[in-house]
Structure formats: C-alpha cells, structure tokens
Design a protein around this motif. Structure first.
Motif, PDB file in Angstrom:
ATOM      1  N   GLY A  14      10.520  47.403  39.836  1.00 51.31           N
ATOM      2  CA  GLY A  14      10.153  45.990  40.582  1.00 51.31           C
ATOM      3  C   GLY A  14       8.306  46.281  41.097  1.00 51.31           C
ATOM      4  N   PHE A  15       8.406  45.966  42.389  1.00 50.14           N
ATOM      5  CA  PHE A  15       7.075  46.133  42.818  1.00 50.14           C
ATOM      6  C   PHE A  15       6.282  47.661  42.840  1.00 50.14           C
ATOM      7  N   ASN A  16       7.042  48.418  42.862  1.00 46.33           N
ATOM      8  CA  ASN A  16       6.889  49.755  42.742  1.00 46.33           C
ATOM      9  C   ASN A  16       5.885  50.133  41.589  1.00 46.33           C
ATOM     10  N   ASN A  40       3.341  48.704  40.577  1.00 48.34           N
ATOM     11  CA  ASN A  40       1.822  48.451  41.113  1.00 48.34           C
ATOM     12  C   ASN A  40       1.196  49.440  41.837  1.00 48.34           C
ATOM     13  N   ASP A  97      14.981  43.117  37.773  1.00 48.40           N
ATOM     14  CA  ASP A  97      13.474  43.923  37.834  1.00 48.40           C
ATOM     15  C   ASP A  97      13.391  44.509  36.478  1.00 48.40           C
ATOM     16  N   PRO A 152       1.388  42.363  41.023  1.00 46.59           N
ATOM     17  CA  PRO A 152       1.998  42.573  42.290  1.00 46.59           C
ATOM     18  C   PRO A 152       2.926  41.369  42.956  1.00 46.59           C
ATOM     19  N   SER A 200       5.975  41.240  41.487  1.00 49.01           N
ATOM     20  CA  SER A 200       6.842  42.535  41.524  1.00 49.01           C
ATOM     21  C   SER A 200       7.057  42.995  40.238  1.00 49.01           C
TER      22      SER A 200
END
Ligand SMILES: [Mn+2]
Length: 430
Positions: free
Chosen positions: A239-241, A243, A258, A390, A393
């Motif tokens: 997911g967001f990580n 980025n 995700d 981002p 995500s």
C-alpha cells in the motif's frame, strides 16, 4: 561459506588487470574488513571488504593482500597474509585458511601469517618508491567508521613518509565495473536464487499476510539455496509504504486491494542481485493498477534498450526522463502545461519518479564502476523505473539486472523472473 568455491582463475585475472595499471616500483595493499562489534563479545556477521575479495577470493577477516610486480624476489610479487591457524584455533574458532587453502582459494603462491606482515612489508618498502592506498571513492559512500584500510593508511604514512602515495580506487572503479564472464555467471546465479524466492512468494501472498512473513519466505528460500541471505536490506512495502523509498520496517499487514512493492535480492558468493517487483495482495490487479504498472514496464523495457556501449550514464537518465514524461502524459498524471513550466533541474516527471534508473551492480549492490565515461560491454546495470502515487496509496517499481553486450540490446539476467501482469496473476491464482 555456503557457496561453492570460485575458480581462482578469476582472481588471478583480476590481479593481472590491477597490476597492469600500477606505476613501476609500486606496492599496493588491500585489507579485510573488521569484525564490527555489537556489544559484550558479540560481533556482526562478517562481510569481506569487496576489493580484497575481488583480487584474491579470500573471504576471511584479518587478511592482507600485497601486490608488488617489480619485487626483486619473484616470490614477493604477490603475497597473501592470513591469520595464523592450527588445530587448537580450528577447534575454538572454526576452520580458517591454512597456507595450502589460501593458495587454492586465491592462486597466490606466497602465503605468510599475518604476524610476519610488518617485517616483510618493511623489507619490500625499501625496494619500492610508491605505495597504493585503497580509499573508498564511491559516489554514494558516506562511511563514518574507521576501517582497517584507514588504519593501515595512517600507520603507513607515519612509518614511511618518504614514499609517494598513489590511489587504488580509480583502477578498481575501472576494472570492477567491467565484469568477467565468471562474475556474470555468479550474478546470474544470485538472480536465479532471487527468482526462487519470488516464485515462492507468489504462492504465499494473500490478503492478511504481514510484510515480515513475506520477508521470511524469501530468506528461507535464499538460504536453502546456498545464499548467505539478502544482498541488501529488503523492502517489502504494501500500500502506501511503497512511497517511502527506503522502507525497511516490513511490519505492516497487507490489505485486500493493495499492491506490494518488493525490492529484494539474494546474494551469492558475495555477488548481488537486485530485483524489484510489484504484485497485488489479492492476486488480481485493478484496471488503474494495470495502467500504471504497464507504463512502468514500458519505460523499463525502452530504457533497457539504451544500455549499449557508448551511452553516457547522465545522458541516459535524461532520455529515460523523456520516456517517463510521455507515459505520465498518457496517464493524465502530467499535462502539457506541467512540461512547459518545468524546472530543467527538476523536471516535472520527478514528482512521480524521483530516483535514478540504473546503477552498476556486482560485488556491491551499488557497485564500483565508471559513470562519466561511455558504457562498455560486460558492464552490469540495474534498470528500475517507478511511479509513486501517495494519494492513491500506491507505488510501483520494476527492476531487472542486465549485462551490456558488444552490439545490440543488453542481456537480461532476470528474464526468467515473472513480470508480465498475466503471468503474475496466473501464478498467484494457480
Ligand atoms: Mn537497485
């Protein structure tokens, strides 16, 4: 060592390449890495300094390689110093190189115990005019620790102030950057271990797994294939990580819908592999994810074609920027006005793709190798574009390792590692 012994002809050839570039009446010295302390009597797992390994194959602490092509006594033209071993030491500390084993590993005929170094070195320095010091001039180095190499240089400057100093680093950057076939085979082997890990992970990932569980699948597969482990700290970013470019916490749960960006490589015989793949947690990409993914894949494939003899690394990055810009325009992430108004020092595409596309790889993940002169056949580079969103995500990076050929397109050492969307979905759902 878990790896099979490397044919010592590689190290003999590497020494020939180095000594051919030394000035006459010169000595070059290369030191092992220290064993770095943790606390009490614990030390970090040993990692050999890559230069002494490259020139000798010796994968042991407290070793010194001395090269002196003009030594009057032929047996002193190359000498390997290793820590003294005997049966008693073998029982307490495990097997260390004997003089015979040191010869077999390195092809060096003259092996002395480390305790003889000062005496032998002093004697040889009386014949020499120059001493080559091995400093680290890698473009990204930021070392604060004093290495054995640093301590040797300090000691030597004080003891022998009348000798002239020379640098080993430019020679090493030049010769380490262009790989021997034996080295390419070792890198390819590291890539094949990474492939096994990736295929295992494709079978393992499903909604609810934790990033560290994925990391554990990789390390299991790596070690059972004679790898020491990861060639760099792995990034398992769902997911967001994704980025966070150097996300290494790997402690979050992977959620349905995700993507997971994995930047992971196995090491083999100190050679690295460096792979990035991005896969859907639930085994199916959404249309939006597919669109971004295929844009990144297209840039990777087109960028790879530019890695040919004669290409200048900095100019290559400008060209890849143009490829990426056109994909971002197609995706609607940039518009014409963004391009017209862009800062030439930070082009518009960098909003979504802010890191470099390629680096040398080999004994180090970001390997030594010349970057300002034209690319040459048998240089090994990564190709690793990405698009990071981002707000959605999501981050996608795809990375393969390739070998530049005398003519035509590079050879992709990761061609067997699934990358097409259909193949990844099929494998995740079979
Ligand atoms: Mn890389």
């Amino acid at each position: 060592m878990k790896y099979h012994r490397i044919d010592n002809r590689l190290f003999i050839k590497n020494r020939e390449k180095f000594t051919a570039k030394m000035k006459s009446k010169s000595i070059a010295v290369f030191n092992s890495n220290d064993l770095y302390p943790i606390g009490a009597d614990s030390v970090m797992p040993f990692q050999q300094a890559r230069d002494i390994f490259y020139l000798s194959g010796v994968d042991q602490e407290e070793s010194i390689l001395l090269l002196f092509p003009d030594a009057l006594d032929p047996k002193h033209r190359e000498i390997l110093f290793v820590k003294e071993t005997n049966e008693h030491i073998a029982i307490w500390e495990g097997e260390k190189l004997s003089k015979e084993a040191g010869f077999e590993v390195s092809g060096i005929k003259t092996i002395y115990w480390l305790s003889d170094f000062n005496k032998v070195f002093f004697d040889l320095m009386t014949e020499a005019e120059n001493i080559y010091f091995n400093t680290n001039e890698h473009y990204r180095q930021a070392v604060e620790t004093e290495t054995r190499e640093d301590r040797f240089i300090k000691w030597c400057k004080e003891k022998f102030p009348a000798h002239k100093w020379e640098k080993s680093n430019p020679i090493l950057q030049e010769i380490r950057g262009v790989k021997e076939q034996q080295e390419i085979d070792l890198i390819e082997h590291a890539c094949s271990i990474t492939e096994k890990g990736f295929r295992r992970v494709l079978n393992f990932v499903k909604p609810g797994v934790w990033e560290y569980e994925i990391e554990a699948e990789y390390i299991h597969e790596f070690i059972r294939n004679r790898s020491r482990g990861f060639s760099y700290t792995p990034i398992i970013a769902s997911g967001f990580n994704a980025n966070v470019l150097h996300y290494i916490e790997n402690n979050q749960q992977c959620k349905d819908g995700d993507l997971i960006l994995m930047d992971v490589g196995a090491s083999y015989a100190n050679y690295t592999s460096d792979m990035s793949r991005t896969i859907p947690v639930n085994g199916r990409f959404t249309q939006r994810q597919k669109d971004i993914y295929n844009a990144v894949l297209k840039v990777k494939n087109e960028a790879t074609k530019l890695l040919v003899p004669g290409t200048i690394w900095a100019e290559y990055h400008v060209e890849v920027g143009k490829l990426m810009t056109s994909e971002l325009l197609n995706l609607g992430l940039l518009d014409k006005a963004d391009i017209q108004n862009e800062d030439p020092n930070w082009p518009a595409y960098k909003k979504y793709f802010m890191h470099g596309t390629s680096h040398h790889m080999g004994l180090d993940t970001h390997d030594y190798g010349r970057l300002k002169t034209p690319m040459e056949a048998n240089m090994v580079f990564t190709v690793e574009p990405g698009i990071y969103l981002p707000k959605e995500s999501m981050g996608i990076r795809l990375e393969d390792d390739v070998v530049i050929q005398p003519t035509g397109e590079p050879v992709n050492l990761m061609k067997n590692i699934p990358i097409e969307i259909e193949e990844i979905e099929d494998l995740m759902n079979s």
